[in-house]
Design a protein around this motif. Structure first.
Motif, short mmCIF file in Angstrom:
data_model
loop_
_atom_site.label_atom_id
_atom_site.label_comp_id
_atom_site.label_asym_id
_atom_site.label_seq_id
_atom_site.Cartn_x
_atom_site.Cartn_y
_atom_site.Cartn_z
N ALA A 228 -0.98 5.51 3.34
CA ALA A 228 -2.14 5.18 2.49
C ALA A 228 -1.87 3.92 1.69
N ASP A 229 -2.94 3.23 1.32
CA ASP A 229 -2.86 1.98 0.56
C ASP A 229 -2.84 2.30 -0.93
N GLY A 230 -1.64 2.43 -1.50
CA GLY A 230 -1.53 2.79 -2.90
C GLY A 230 -0.20 2.38 -3.48
N PHE A 231 0.17 3.04 -4.59
CA PHE A 231 1.45 2.83 -5.25
C PHE A 231 2.39 3.97 -4.89
N ARG A 232 3.60 3.67 -4.53
CA ARG A 232 4.61 4.69 -4.30
C ARG A 232 5.05 5.25 -5.65
N VAL A 233 5.07 6.58 -5.76
CA VAL A 233 5.47 7.22 -7.01
C VAL A 233 6.32 8.46 -6.73
N ARG B 39 -13.60 4.11 0.19
CA ARG B 39 -12.29 3.77 0.72
C ARG B 39 -11.26 3.82 -0.40
N LEU B 40 -9.98 3.82 -0.01
CA LEU B 40 -8.91 3.70 -0.98
C LEU B 40 -8.94 2.27 -1.52
N ASP B 41 -9.05 2.15 -2.84
CA ASP B 41 -9.30 0.86 -3.48
C ASP B 41 -8.05 0.41 -4.23
N PHE B 42 -7.26 -0.48 -3.62
CA PHE B 42 -6.01 -0.94 -4.23
C PHE B 42 -6.29 -1.79 -5.46
N THR B 43 -7.37 -2.56 -5.44
CA THR B 43 -7.70 -3.39 -6.59
C THR B 43 -8.03 -2.52 -7.80
N ALA B 44 -8.78 -1.45 -7.60
CA ALA B 44 -9.08 -0.53 -8.70
C ALA B 44 -7.81 0.14 -9.20
N LEU B 45 -6.89 0.45 -8.30
CA LEU B 45 -5.61 1.05 -8.69
C LEU B 45 -4.81 0.08 -9.56
N GLN B 46 -4.76 -1.19 -9.16
CA GLN B 46 -4.08 -2.20 -9.97
C GLN B 46 -4.71 -2.32 -11.35
N HIS B 47 -6.03 -2.31 -11.41
CA HIS B 47 -6.73 -2.40 -12.69
C HIS B 47 -6.34 -1.24 -13.59
N ARG B 48 -6.31 -0.05 -13.03
CA ARG B 48 -5.95 1.12 -13.82
C ARG B 48 -4.51 1.03 -14.33
N ALA B 49 -3.62 0.47 -13.54
CA ALA B 49 -2.21 0.43 -13.93
C ALA B 49 -1.97 -0.44 -15.16
N ARG B 50 -2.91 -1.31 -15.50
CA ARG B 50 -2.75 -2.19 -16.66
C ARG B 50 -3.26 -1.57 -17.95
N LEU B 51 -3.95 -0.45 -17.87
CA LEU B 51 -4.62 0.12 -19.03
C LEU B 51 -3.74 1.14 -19.74
N ALA C 42 -10.23 0.71 7.67
CA ALA C 42 -11.37 0.44 6.79
C ALA C 42 -11.46 1.43 5.65
N ALA C 43 -10.89 2.63 5.84
CA ALA C 43 -10.89 3.64 4.78
C ALA C 43 -9.67 3.54 3.88
N GLY C 44 -8.73 2.63 4.20
CA GLY C 44 -7.57 2.44 3.36
C GLY C 44 -6.28 3.03 3.89
N VAL C 45 -6.26 3.45 5.16
CA VAL C 45 -5.03 3.92 5.78
C VAL C 45 -4.40 2.72 6.49
N GLU C 46 -3.26 2.24 5.97
CA GLU C 46 -2.66 0.99 6.43
C GLU C 46 -1.97 1.11 7.78
N GLY C 47 -1.62 2.33 8.18
CA GLY C 47 -0.89 2.50 9.42
C GLY C 47 -0.12 3.80 9.40
N LEU C 48 1.11 3.76 9.94
CA LEU C 48 1.91 4.97 10.11
C LEU C 48 3.26 4.83 9.44
N MET C 49 3.77 5.96 8.94
CA MET C 49 5.18 6.11 8.62
C MET C 49 5.81 6.92 9.75
N ILE C 50 6.96 6.47 10.22
CA ILE C 50 7.66 7.11 11.33
C ILE C 50 9.00 7.60 10.81
N LYS C 51 9.24 8.91 10.90
CA LYS C 51 10.40 9.49 10.25
C LYS C 51 11.15 10.43 11.19
#
Length: 322
Positions: free
Chosen positions: A32-37, A86-98, A174-183
């Motif tokens: 997913a297109d987000g922040f690792r936590v 969709r998963l919105d990385f820009t909105a996530l960045q905005h939230r991280a500053r608040l 288009a929905a914000g899934v960047e690809g795959l993790m292979i483990k």
């Protein structure tokens, strides 16, 4: 034994293809297109970023949910914001500053979610030495026993390569899934090591060549734009370094531009998240390039460098719009 922050997350290296069949037991997960936590739940909740920072003040609803679970655990997850379909990385960045009241208010408008994929500790038992398939089973049992709901979600996982390939469809991108993790199904959790693999969804796109780094006749990389609704050339991507053949091909046809260029006098960042400025040379924006891109976009701009493929002599700049 209890884990305490900061804990280095296990990392991934980029690959360009799925592993050949039969090499080892493999599990695939959506990226997913987000922040690792890392989420420390329980009476002293903590939301740790990939680099060890405390993200709790920016995401108070996540901290409250981590405190309310009723069990002490350490969960590896992707922090995301779903917005406008969709998963919105820009909105996530905005939230991280608040912080403070603004963070609380924005949490109501743009709530964050956790797409969880690993369990490092549960009720005082550290699981990092257990194989991945056992940690996943423990995570699924935790979800089932606590009847997790929003903001918690379980990351889709499969051992079937055919199913994993469907997650590389651009529709998922288009929905914000960047690809795959292979483990590796049998691997332990190794903090700080790049023991996983990451395969990004790729697709073709076009951009107007608006500027270059290096010189016009010996370009090193391209700055690409698209026309917005008002016909203005808007920067949307920077390319990876050009091959010697591509640099020679482009250097023979690009022409330097002067003060009439829409980017003349503009300043662009040298890289995502940096303060340095990019040194570039504007060129006459009359050539269109085909590029290979991934699906990570910030307000229409490609977050990662794109790869030059070829010139599109069959297309005019007016054909390349946002």
């Amino acid at each position: 034994m209890h884990l305490s922050p900061p804990v280095e997350p296990m990392l991934a290296r980029s690959v360009t293809a799925l592993p050949p069949p039969g090499t080892r037991p493999v599990l695939y997960e959506q990226k997913a297109d987000g922040f690792r936590v890392l989420v420390f739940t329980g009476p002293e909740p903590y939301l740790q970023s990939r680099r060890g920072a405390d993200l709790g003040p920016a995401f108070p609803e996540i901290v409250r949910s981590a405190a309310a679970l009723g069990v002490e655990a350490v969960v590896d997850a992707e922090l995301v914001v779903w917005h406008n379909g969709r998963l919105d990385f820009t909105a996530l960045q905005h939230r991280a500053r608040l912080r403070g009241p603004r963070a609380e208010h924005t949490a109501l408008e743009l709530p964050a979610h956790l797409i969880t994929f690993d369990l490092l500790e549960i009720a005082g038992a550290v699981l990092m030495d257990q194989p991945l398939h056992q940690r996943r089973s423990a995570l699924e049992n935790l979800f089932a026993s606590l009847q997790f709901a929003a903001p918690w979600a379980l990351c889709p996982q499969t051992a079937d390569a055919a199913t994993a390939r469907t997650w590389l469809d651009p529709a998922w991108g288009a929905a914000g899934v960047e690809g795959l993790m292979i483990k590796d199904s049998g691997a332990r959790y190794r903090p700080g090591e790049r023991g996983w693999q990451k395969l990004r969804t790729r697709m073709s796109a076009e951009g107007i060549i608006g500027a270059v780094t290096g010189t016009v006749h010996a370009p090193r990389s391209l700055l690409l734009g698209r026309l917005d609704t008002r016909g203005r050339l808007r920067l949307v991507a920077r390319s990876t370094p050009l091959s010697r053949n591509a640099a020679a091909e482009l250097g023979a046809v690009l022409r330097p531009a002067g003060a009439e260029h829409p980017w003349w006098g503009r300043e662009f960042s040298a890289g995502w998240g940096t303060r340095g400025l990019l040194v570039f040379q504007p060129v006459v924006p009359d050539l269109v390039a085909e590029v290979d891109v991934d699906t990570a976009l910030d307000l229409g701009r490609h977050r990662h460098p794109v790869r030059y493929v070829r010139l599109r002599d069959d297309m005019a700049p007016g054909d390349v719009r946002e």
